[in-house]
Enzyme design. Sequence first.
Site, PDB file in Angstrom:
ATOM      1  N   GLU A  28      -0.918 -14.269  54.098  1.00  0.00           N
ATOM      2  CA  GLU A  28      -0.628 -13.007  54.421  1.00  0.00           C
ATOM      3  C   GLU A  28       0.768 -12.682  53.972  1.00  0.00           C
ATOM      4  OE1 GLU A  28      -1.868 -10.336  56.140  1.00  0.00           O
ATOM      5  OE2 GLU A  28      -0.137  -9.625  55.090  1.00  0.00           O
ATOM      6  N   PHE A  29       1.130 -11.685  53.263  1.00  0.00           N
ATOM      7  CA  PHE A  29       2.336 -11.316  52.571  1.00  0.00           C
ATOM      8  C   PHE A  29       3.024 -10.179  53.389  1.00  0.00           C
ATOM      9  CE2 PHE A  29      -0.891 -12.766  49.597  1.00  0.00           C
ATOM     10  CZ  PHE A  29      -0.344 -14.129  49.037  1.00  0.00           C
ATOM     11  N   ARG A  83       5.680  -8.121  55.546  1.00  0.00           N
ATOM     12  CA  ARG A  83       7.360  -8.407  55.795  1.00  0.00           C
ATOM     13  C   ARG A  83       7.519  -7.842  57.174  1.00  0.00           C
ATOM     14  NH1 ARG A  83       9.283  -4.906  50.887  1.00  0.00           N
ATOM     15  NH2 ARG A  83       7.510  -3.933  51.725  1.00  0.00           N
ATOM     16  N   GLU A  84       8.286  -8.325  57.873  1.00  0.00           N
ATOM     17  CA  GLU A  84       8.741  -7.627  59.406  1.00  0.00           C
ATOM     18  C   GLU A  84       9.520  -6.685  58.832  1.00  0.00           C
ATOM     19  OE1 GLU A  84      10.436 -10.600  61.873  1.00  0.00           O
ATOM     20  OE2 GLU A  84       9.300 -12.103  61.417  1.00  0.00           O
ATOM     21  N   ALA A 143      22.562  -9.221  46.848  1.00  0.00           N
ATOM     22  CA  ALA A 143      23.406 -10.284  47.154  1.00  0.00           C
ATOM     23  C   ALA A 143      23.930 -10.290  48.681  1.00  0.00           C
ATOM     24  CB  ALA A 143      24.514 -10.419  46.247  1.00  0.00           C
ATOM     25  N   GLY A 144      24.070 -11.272  49.372  1.00  0.00           N
ATOM     26  CA  GLY A 144      24.454 -10.881  50.789  1.00  0.00           C
ATOM     27  C   GLY A 144      24.796 -12.289  51.544  1.00  0.00           C
ATOM     28  N   GLY A 170      17.024 -15.297  55.756  1.00  0.00           N
ATOM     29  CA  GLY A 170      16.929 -16.027  57.045  1.00  0.00           C
ATOM     30  C   GLY A 170      15.756 -15.422  57.541  1.00  0.00           C
ATOM     31  N   CYS A 196      10.424 -16.772  58.175  1.00  0.00           N
ATOM     32  CA  CYS A 196       9.647 -17.272  56.947  1.00  0.00           C
ATOM     33  C   CYS A 196      10.192 -18.032  56.057  1.00  0.00           C
ATOM     34  CB  CYS A 196       8.778 -16.151  56.452  1.00  0.00           C
ATOM     35  SG  CYS A 196       7.559 -15.404  57.510  1.00  0.00           S
TER      36      CYS A 196
HETATM   37  C1  UDX Z   1       9.070 -12.762  53.805  1.00  0.00           C
HETATM   38  C2  UDX Z   1       8.202 -12.117  52.720  1.00  0.00           C
HETATM   39  O1  UDX Z   1       8.780 -11.189  51.951  1.00  0.00           O
HETATM   40  C3  UDX Z   1       6.951 -11.771  52.970  1.00  0.00           C
HETATM   41  O2  UDX Z   1       5.923 -11.480  51.944  1.00  0.00           O
HETATM   42  C4  UDX Z   1       6.237 -13.036  53.845  1.00  0.00           C
HETATM   43  O3  UDX Z   1       4.997 -12.744  54.372  1.00  0.00           O
HETATM   44  C5  UDX Z   1       7.149 -13.263  54.997  1.00  0.00           C
HETATM   45  O4  UDX Z   1       8.380 -13.766  54.429  1.00  0.00           O
HETATM   46  P1  UDX Z   1      10.252 -11.518  55.748  1.00  0.00           P
HETATM   47  O5  UDX Z   1      10.877 -12.769  56.440  1.00  0.00           O
HETATM   48  O6  UDX Z   1       9.697 -10.518  56.833  1.00  0.00           O
HETATM   49  O7  UDX Z   1       9.059 -11.332  54.600  1.00  0.00           O
HETATM   50  O8  UDX Z   1      11.615 -10.523  55.110  1.00  0.00           O
HETATM   51  P2  UDX Z   1      11.958 -10.105  53.758  1.00  0.00           P
HETATM   52  O9  UDX Z   1      12.190  -8.835  53.481  1.00  0.00           O
HETATM   53  O10 UDX Z   1      11.362 -11.002  52.678  1.00  0.00           O
HETATM   54  O11 UDX Z   1      13.568 -10.894  54.018  1.00  0.00           O
HETATM   55  C6  UDX Z   1      13.830 -12.174  54.162  1.00  0.00           C
HETATM   56  C7  UDX Z   1      15.456 -12.651  54.197  1.00  0.00           C
HETATM   57  O12 UDX Z   1      15.882 -12.424  52.809  1.00  0.00           O
HETATM   58  C8  UDX Z   1      16.041 -11.771  55.142  1.00  0.00           C
HETATM   59  O13 UDX Z   1      17.092 -12.395  55.511  1.00  0.00           O
HETATM   60  C9  UDX Z   1      16.761 -10.672  54.128  1.00  0.00           C
HETATM   61  O14 UDX Z   1      18.067 -10.064  54.392  1.00  0.00           O
HETATM   62  C10 UDX Z   1      16.959 -11.595  52.760  1.00  0.00           C
HETATM   63  N1  UDX Z   1      17.113 -10.957  51.821  1.00  0.00           N
HETATM   64  C11 UDX Z   1      15.810 -10.221  50.976  1.00  0.00           C
HETATM   65  C12 UDX Z   1      18.207 -10.961  50.781  1.00  0.00           C
HETATM   66  O15 UDX Z   1      19.215 -11.475  51.036  1.00  0.00           O
HETATM   67  N2  UDX Z   1      18.211 -10.297  49.791  1.00  0.00           N
HETATM   68  C13 UDX Z   1      17.297  -9.477  49.033  1.00  0.00           C
HETATM   69  O16 UDX Z   1      17.303  -9.137  47.967  1.00  0.00           O
HETATM   70  C14 UDX Z   1      15.972  -9.411  49.966  1.00  0.00           C
END
Ligand code: UDX
Length: 435
Positions: free
Chosen positions: A150-151, A153-154, A251-252, A256, A259
């Site tokens: 499953e892909f 995103r929350e 960038a940030g 977290g 996943c």
């Molecule tokens: C992720 C995957 O995107 C999803 O496909 C998988 O099924 C589950 O894991 P999720 O954890 O819900 O989804 O959130 P996501 O939007 O991917 O963000 C994950 C983390 O990365 C967050 O902490 C977010 O702040 C961070 N992030 C994301 C960044 O720091 N920079 C980005 O450009 C994108």
Amino acid sequence: MKLTIIGSGYVGLTTGACFAEVGHEVMCVDNDEAKVATLLHGEIPIYEPGLEEIVRNNVAAGRLQFTTDTPEGVAHGDVVFIAVPTPPNPDGSVDLKFIEKVAREIAPAIKEYKVVVDKSTVPVKTGEKVAETIKRYAPEAEFDVVSNPEFLREGSAVEDLMKPDRIVFGSNSDRASALMKKIYEPFVAPLLVTDINSAELIKHAANSFLALKISYINAVSAICEASDADVELVAEGIGMDKRIGRDFLNAGLGYGGSCFPKDIAAFITISDQLGVPFDLLKEVEKINRQQLSRFIERIRQKLWVLEEKKIAVWGLSFKPDTDDVRCSVAIELVEKLVAEGAEITAYDPKAMDRVKDLEVGSKITLANSPEAAAKGAEAVIVATEWPEFANVDFNAVRELMLSPILFDGRNLLDPGTMETHGFDYEGIGRGSLEE
Ligand code: UDX
């Protein structure tokens, strides 16, 4: 089709609700009686945009049922999805005890041909183990195992499920594949059918690649800070190359959530166990950790001593549009600042109830608005990029603060605009501290 989903967490509940929404008859099984009672009332235990409505409508329409009874669930579905948690062990490997338990529990309940689908994120070769376990506990059972990562995103789970980029499943049986294709017919998306091991690997490889993109741009952000360049422009410039793409180059404070940290650690462990260490991913983790320490170092440089400093933190969830604080970098940041004696007042649009349950919750003050958090503060930190933080009245916020310093851990705000509002603004990868 008649479908059963075992486990009503983020993935199980959203998947079940969306399957019901497209017309399947879905029974969700969960061993948490209180949760099932809540769901039967059409309420959901998490904040996920659009989900509650779909759950309520489909429960009312009779297409979505909930039960705590596994045999009842297995009897209901032609296809049984496993969507239970796969938490990390302290060494980074995946704890598969819930998957194993479900395999044991469903085995004796299989009275006719079933497809057992693993939807939880699992290490490669788990499908084989699930099949072995079911056979051991029910040697006569007629079934096939399929892997269907499953892909979603929350924060955009419903949309991701209803309009997916792709559907992937791994199957070694034509009979099972035919049923899987039928389930996904209503979802218009490219379909990739693979063997089971490849499907399992696709999930870990996809999440690791996305985390790699994030760490890559975060490493670039450190170079931008050292060289007076702007990482936002660099990301834009490299993202315009179609082969690279702009997504996941924000960038940030680093990644977290429930996943990425877990899946990257798991992939590292799996590769070690297979005798092909994936050292690149160890670097991805290292950069992610450094990103937060570098940020805290910048705060220290500006505020000098953190003890007794009143600091406002905006955003506590691991990303916007969710109340999930699991492995939230914002929470880790707050914990570290508290450990240094800072007095934190925090605000989050949705996650405050969750924070109250955490140990750090008792060590900070929770405010009921961004402005209330900023009152009397020596600095505001944007830790999660909730859009509402970009729309506050910054002149009013500045007036409320003791000193107008703003650390933007997610590059949500425009540095020029913030300077116009009279703020001393620090973003990530946006030039050096000493101007
Ligand atoms: C992720 C995957 O995107 C999803 O496909 C998988 O099924 C589950 O894991 P999720 O954890 O819900 O989804 O959130 P996501 O939007 O991917 O963000 C994950 C983390 O990365 C967050 O902490 C977010 O702040 C961070 N992030 C994301 C960044 O720091 N920079 C980005 O450009 C994108």
